[in-house]
Design a protein around this motif. Structure first.
Motif, PDB file in Angstrom:
ATOM      1  N   ARG A  34     -28.406 -42.266   7.297  1.00 53.64           N
ATOM      2  CA  ARG A  34     -27.561 -41.119   6.385  1.00 53.64           C
ATOM      3  C   ARG A  34     -27.573 -39.980   6.382  1.00 53.64           C
ATOM      4  NH1 ARG A  34     -27.361 -40.503  -0.275  1.00 53.64           N
ATOM      5  NH2 ARG A  34     -25.680 -38.979   0.631  1.00 53.64           N
ATOM      6  N   TYR A  35     -29.233 -39.618   6.625  1.00 50.33           N
ATOM      7  CA  TYR A  35     -29.175 -38.444   6.732  1.00 50.33           C
ATOM      8  C   TYR A  35     -28.971 -38.333   8.087  1.00 50.33           C
ATOM      9  CZ  TYR A  35     -30.818 -38.998   1.943  1.00 50.33           C
ATOM     10  OH  TYR A  35     -30.558 -38.769   0.462  1.00 50.33           O
ATOM     11  N   ALA A  36     -29.711 -39.148   9.661  1.00 54.89           N
ATOM     12  CA  ALA A  36     -29.748 -38.767  10.644  1.00 54.89           C
ATOM     13  C   ALA A  36     -28.140 -37.358  11.050  1.00 54.89           C
ATOM     14  CB  ALA A  36     -29.397 -40.179  11.307  1.00 54.89           C
ATOM     15  N   TYR A  37     -26.938 -38.395  10.297  1.00 55.61           N
ATOM     16  CA  TYR A  37     -25.433 -38.152  10.812  1.00 55.61           C
ATOM     17  C   TYR A  37     -25.145 -36.600  10.208  1.00 55.61           C
ATOM     18  CZ  TYR A  37     -24.499 -42.838  11.857  1.00 55.61           C
ATOM     19  OH  TYR A  37     -24.326 -43.679  12.708  1.00 55.61           O
ATOM     20  N   GLU A  38     -26.262 -36.502   9.053  1.00 53.14           N
ATOM     21  CA  GLU A  38     -25.914 -35.752   7.916  1.00 53.14           C
ATOM     22  C   GLU A  38     -26.717 -34.042   8.203  1.00 53.14           C
ATOM     23  OE1 GLU A  38     -26.595 -35.246   3.636  1.00 53.14           O
ATOM     24  OE2 GLU A  38     -24.981 -37.243   3.709  1.00 53.14           O
ATOM     25  N   LEU A  39     -28.142 -34.126   9.442  1.00 53.55           N
ATOM     26  CA  LEU A  39     -29.179 -32.887   9.513  1.00 53.55           C
ATOM     27  C   LEU A  39     -28.501 -33.279  11.456  1.00 53.55           C
ATOM     28  CD1 LEU A  39     -32.246 -34.062   7.627  1.00 53.55           C
ATOM     29  CD2 LEU A  39     -30.292 -32.150   7.073  1.00 53.55           C
ATOM     30  N   GLY A  40     -28.366 -34.206  11.476  1.00 48.99           N
ATOM     31  CA  GLY A  40     -27.814 -34.153  13.085  1.00 48.99           C
ATOM     32  C   GLY A  40     -29.326 -34.723  14.153  1.00 48.99           C
ATOM     33  N   LEU A  41     -29.870 -35.631  13.484  1.00 41.12           N
ATOM     34  CA  LEU A  41     -31.002 -35.916  14.330  1.00 41.12           C
ATOM     35  C   LEU A  41     -31.058 -37.526  14.481  1.00 41.12           C
ATOM     36  CD1 LEU A  41     -34.046 -34.677  11.693  1.00 41.12           C
ATOM     37  CD2 LEU A  41     -33.025 -33.454  14.172  1.00 41.12           C
ATOM     38  N   PRO A  42     -30.555 -37.830  15.325  1.00 41.16           N
ATOM     39  CA  PRO A  42     -30.154 -39.432  15.761  1.00 41.16           C
ATOM     40  C   PRO A  42     -30.843 -40.646  15.623  1.00 41.16           C
ATOM     41  CG  PRO A  42     -29.979 -38.356  17.651  1.00 41.16           C
ATOM     42  CD  PRO A  42     -30.191 -37.245  16.575  1.00 41.16           C
ATOM     43  N   ASP A  43     -32.119 -40.338  15.447  1.00 40.57           N
ATOM     44  CA  ASP A  43     -33.408 -41.171  15.262  1.00 40.57           C
ATOM     45  C   ASP A  43     -33.929 -41.082  14.064  1.00 40.57           C
ATOM     46  OD1 ASP A  43     -33.200 -41.945  18.467  1.00 40.57           O
ATOM     47  OD2 ASP A  43     -34.558 -39.886  18.498  1.00 40.57           O
ATOM     48  N   LEU A  44     -33.638 -40.540  13.357  1.00 35.06           N
ATOM     49  CA  LEU A  44     -33.812 -39.952  11.608  1.00 35.06           C
ATOM     50  C   LEU A  44     -33.114 -41.568  11.062  1.00 35.06           C
ATOM     51  CD1 LEU A  44     -35.590 -39.048   9.437  1.00 35.06           C
ATOM     52  CD2 LEU A  44     -33.023 -37.903   9.043  1.00 35.06           C
ATOM     53  N   ARG A  45     -34.404 -42.106  10.541  1.00 34.65           N
ATOM     54  CA  ARG A  45     -33.914 -43.503   9.672  1.00 34.65           C
ATOM     55  C   ARG A  45     -34.150 -43.060   8.049  1.00 34.65           C
ATOM     56  NH1 ARG A  45     -31.389 -44.969  13.167  1.00 34.65           N
ATOM     57  NH2 ARG A  45     -31.622 -46.784  14.416  1.00 34.65           N
ATOM     58  N   SER A  46     -34.004 -43.640   7.100  1.00 35.53           N
ATOM     59  CA  SER A  46     -34.106 -43.338   5.850  1.00 35.53           C
ATOM     60  C   SER A  46     -34.690 -45.048   4.807  1.00 35.53           C
ATOM     61  CB  SER A  46     -33.651 -42.464   4.674  1.00 35.53           C
ATOM     62  OG  SER A  46     -32.276 -42.758   4.656  1.00 35.53           O
ATOM     63  N   MET A  47     -35.051 -44.696   3.717  1.00 32.74           N
ATOM     64  CA  MET A  47     -35.244 -46.057   3.191  1.00 32.74           C
ATOM     65  C   MET A  47     -36.292 -45.710   2.068  1.00 32.74           C
ATOM     66  SD  MET A  47     -37.729 -49.283   4.706  1.00 32.74           S
ATOM     67  CE  MET A  47     -37.065 -49.526   6.050  1.00 32.74           C
TER      68      MET A  47
END
Length: 69
Positions: A34-47
């Motif tokens: 979700r945050y990868a798309y919103e922030l434009g950071l393709p490798d970002l994951r959240s849990m």
């Protein structure tokens, strides 16, 4: 106004955080994009941390010792 929780809540938080870190260590590609798309950071994951209002942010390349894209 400062709000503080007791020792048992702190212990429960640490336990939940350790479970989350264990899951991330076993499956670094898991987690929400979700945050990868919103922030434009393709490798970002959240849990999320189960039972607590906190989110861990992680980057799979950094977990593997590589530079992010």
């Amino acid at each position: 106004m400062t709000r503080e929780a007791g020792a048992q809540v702190a212990i429960s938080f640490v336990d939940a955080l350790q479970l989350t870190f264990g899951l991330i260590a076993r499956h670094p590609a898991s987690g929400s994009l979700r945050y990868a798309y919103e922030l434009g950071l393709p490798d970002l994951r959240s849990m999320t941390v189960k039972a607590f209002p906190y989110v861990n942010m992680l980057s799979e390349p950094l977990l593997q010792g590589r530079s992010p894209r």
